[in-house]
Enzyme design. Structure first.
Site, PDB file in Angstrom:
ATOM      1  N   ASP A  12     -60.747 -99.558 -37.009  1.00  0.00           N
ATOM      2  CA  ASP A  12     -60.376 -99.028 -38.334  1.00  0.00           C
ATOM      3  C   ASP A  12     -59.065 -99.588 -38.864  1.00  0.00           C
ATOM      4  OD1 ASP A  12     -62.622 -97.346 -38.256  1.00  0.00           O
ATOM      5  OD2 ASP A  12     -61.503 -95.776 -37.240  1.00  0.00           O
ATOM      6  N   HIS A  40     -67.352-101.054 -41.237  1.00  0.00           N
ATOM      7  CA  HIS A  40     -66.277-101.614 -42.043  1.00  0.00           C
ATOM      8  C   HIS A  40     -66.441-101.072 -43.448  1.00  0.00           C
ATOM      9  CE1 HIS A  40     -65.350-104.446 -38.917  1.00  0.00           C
ATOM     10  NE2 HIS A  40     -66.604-104.818 -38.878  1.00  0.00           N
TER      11      HIS A  40
HETATM   12  P1  GDP Z   1     -62.347-101.892 -39.995  1.00  0.00           P
HETATM   13  O1  GDP Z   1     -63.367-101.366 -39.078  1.00  0.00           O
HETATM   14  O2  GDP Z   1     -61.193-102.499 -39.297  1.00  0.00           O
HETATM   15  O3  GDP Z   1     -62.923-102.795 -41.041  1.00  0.00           O
HETATM   16  O4  GDP Z   1     -61.721-100.653 -40.761  1.00  0.00           O
HETATM   17  P2  GDP Z   1     -62.463 -99.549 -41.625  1.00  0.00           P
HETATM   18  O5  GDP Z   1     -63.209-100.163 -42.709  1.00  0.00           O
HETATM   19  O6  GDP Z   1     -63.145 -98.580 -40.748  1.00  0.00           O
HETATM   20  O7  GDP Z   1     -61.178 -98.775 -42.178  1.00  0.00           O
HETATM   21  C1  GDP Z   1     -60.376 -99.352 -43.013  1.00  0.00           C
HETATM   22  C2  GDP Z   1     -60.226 -98.421 -44.187  1.00  0.00           C
HETATM   23  O8  GDP Z   1     -58.994 -98.672 -44.776  1.00  0.00           O
HETATM   24  C3  GDP Z   1     -61.245 -98.602 -45.272  1.00  0.00           C
HETATM   25  O9  GDP Z   1     -61.527 -97.352 -45.848  1.00  0.00           O
HETATM   26  C4  GDP Z   1     -60.550 -99.506 -46.251  1.00  0.00           C
HETATM   27  O10 GDP Z   1     -61.027 -99.351 -47.563  1.00  0.00           O
HETATM   28  C5  GDP Z   1     -59.143 -99.030 -46.120  1.00  0.00           C
HETATM   29  N1  GDP Z   1     -58.079 -99.996 -46.322  1.00  0.00           N
HETATM   30  C6  GDP Z   1     -57.997-101.265 -45.864  1.00  0.00           C
HETATM   31  N2  GDP Z   1     -56.802-101.790 -46.185  1.00  0.00           N
HETATM   32  C7  GDP Z   1     -56.119-100.822 -46.853  1.00  0.00           C
HETATM   33  C8  GDP Z   1     -54.814-100.733 -47.414  1.00  0.00           C
HETATM   34  O11 GDP Z   1     -54.012-101.649 -47.368  1.00  0.00           O
HETATM   35  N3  GDP Z   1     -54.473 -99.546 -48.002  1.00  0.00           N
HETATM   36  C9  GDP Z   1     -55.308 -98.485 -48.065  1.00  0.00           C
HETATM   37  N4  GDP Z   1     -54.881 -97.368 -48.666  1.00  0.00           N
HETATM   38  N5  GDP Z   1     -56.526 -98.516 -47.513  1.00  0.00           N
HETATM   39  C10 GDP Z   1     -56.925 -99.675 -46.923  1.00  0.00           C
END
Ligand code: GDP
Length: 424
Positions: A12, A40
């Protein structure tokens, strides 16, 4: 050039967003491990998506998305995920599935649930997507490769043989309904027809692509601390989450992976059980979870509430090191804008000794966080596009983390959308 996008923490971290963003300049994006057990979240011009099996490059028409041989391939799930993109207006992506990928069988999902039930309170916090039984079977050499779907006679024989074995467990260990080999065989033929349009020798395809100088991304799932060897065993996932495994799970030479972009989250969060040294609770945690906003509360796949904590420099430095990070992308920094002071965990106290090295699980469970507090910046940093325009305390936070993790932070993400990125 091959570049890996991987997580330094518990997952995440925002790898999906970074991959979606970098996919713009890429030709091929590959999933090389895991399955549909984690997600993701991607927000772009088509809307908001939770991808579980497809790589985060599927939103561009110039990219090819590959499901590598290292993935646990849930075929009906794949078909459903492709359909849901198309239903939401995304043009049909170009998808290739490795003929050596193994198939997540319907009984893997059942066995996952039955085993959790059997273990009761002592369970490993499985997502019940069948991932652990899948990889157990793969390494016990009783899994099914995609290529086997196309050999009907040997497939039938193998289905019978596997059912016999699985039924012993179902009857005597789990006391559950038995598998019907005829029905399973028919399901496999359905799977064959579903996956057939995508099947390809992806390793050969990538060999040619690398020779032709294509830009290739490897997209990791979860993060370093969930790696079965180097993570918080046994509270880990069942396939390696490390960039190095990209070579195996995609079928490319290890030395072709030139850049390892390790995604690091500006605070900590984790889904599922396991030691979590900088964890916070109560109102403090609720506030951070709430501020995480759409990012916050629940894992994209499991719907389980995320556990929250302060940035853990010990875990993250280790996470970067074990990935072989050539650079770091720091994400969700915008979320911290409400805090007067921001605690950061810079050491672990274990049996009265302070260490900065990440220990094995037994010791980790005894670790208490050594916290320092950095001044907050008390404003909303979304919309800022230049590093110099960030408040001084915010830059100090970034530079403090950079020093602690011993990895250059080349990108800072200050919002969930594609454009919300600051390059340094
Ligand atoms: P992954 O598995 O690493 O791709 O992560 P996830 O998708 O599960 O979680 C990342 C979450 O953080 C998602 O809801 C994205 O939309 C959100 N996100 C990613 N980068 C940022 C950021 O810089 N700021 C904010 N507020 N949310 C972010």
């Amino acid at each position: 050039m091959v570049r890996a996008i991987v997580g330094a923490n518990w997952g995440d971290e925002g790898k999906g967003k970074i991959t979606d963003m970098l996919a713009k300049e890429s030709d091929i994006i590959i999933r090389f491990q895991g399955g549909s057990n984690a997600g993701h979240t991607i927000i772009n011009n088509y809307g908001r998506f939770a991808l579980h099996l497809l790589p985060s490059g599927v939103f561009y028409q110039h990219t090819t998305s590959i499901i590598g041989n290292g993935v646990a391939l849930n075929i009906p799930y794949l078909v459903k995920e492709i359909q849901s993109l198309v239903d939401q207006g995304v043009p049909m992506p170009k998808i290739l599935v490795s003929d050596r990928a193994q198939i997540l069988m319907p009984y893997h999902i059942l066995f996952d649930a039955y085993e959790e039930e059997r273990l009761g309170g002592k369970s490993f916090g499985s997502t019940k997507s069948g991932i652990a039984p899948f990889y157990s079977d793969k390494y016990a050499k009783i899994g099914f490769q995609v290529s086997e779907l196309f050999e009907e006679d040997s497939l039938r024989e193998k289905v019978n043989r596997i059912c016999e074995m699985k039924n012993v467990m179902l009857e005597h260990l789990y006391h559950k309904p038995l598998l019907d080999p005829e029905e399973l065989f028919r399901t496999m033929l359905e799977y064959r027809d579903m996956v057939a349009p995508y099947v390809c020798d992806t390793s050969k395809y990538l060999y040619d692509a690398i020779k032709a100088g294509k830009n290739i991304l490897l997209e990791g799932q979860l993060g370093s601390l969930k790696d079965p060897d180097h993570g918080i065993y046994p509270m880990v996932t069942s396939s390696s989450t490390l960039a190095a495994y990209g070579a195996i799970g995609a079928g490319i030479p290890p030395y072709e992976i030139r850049r390892i972009t390790t995604v690091v989250k500006a605070y900590s969060s984790a889904v599922g059980a396991g030691a979590f040294v900088s964890e916070i609770f109560g109102e403090e945690a609720d506030e951070l979870r709430k501020r995480g906003g759409d990012h916050g509360e629940f894992g994209a796949t499991t719907g389980r509430p995320r556990r929250m904590g302060w940035f853990d420099a010990v875990a993250t430095r280790y996470g970067c090191r074990i990935q072989g990070a050539t650079e770091a992308a720091l994400t969700v920094l915008d979320v911290l804008g409400y805090l007067d002071e921001i605690p950061v965990c810079v050491g672990y106290e274990i049996d009265g000794q302070v260490t900065k090295d990440f220990p094995t699980t037994g010791k980790l469970e005894k670790a208490k966080p050594v916290l320092v507090k950095l001044p907050g910046w008390k404003c909303d940093i979304r919309g800022i596009r230049k590093y110099e325009d960030l408040p001084e305390n915010c830059r100090n936070y970034i530079e403090f983390i950079e020093k602690e993790i011993e990895t250059p932070i080349t990108m800072v993400s200050n919002g969930p959308e594609r454009e919300e990125i600051i390059y340094r």
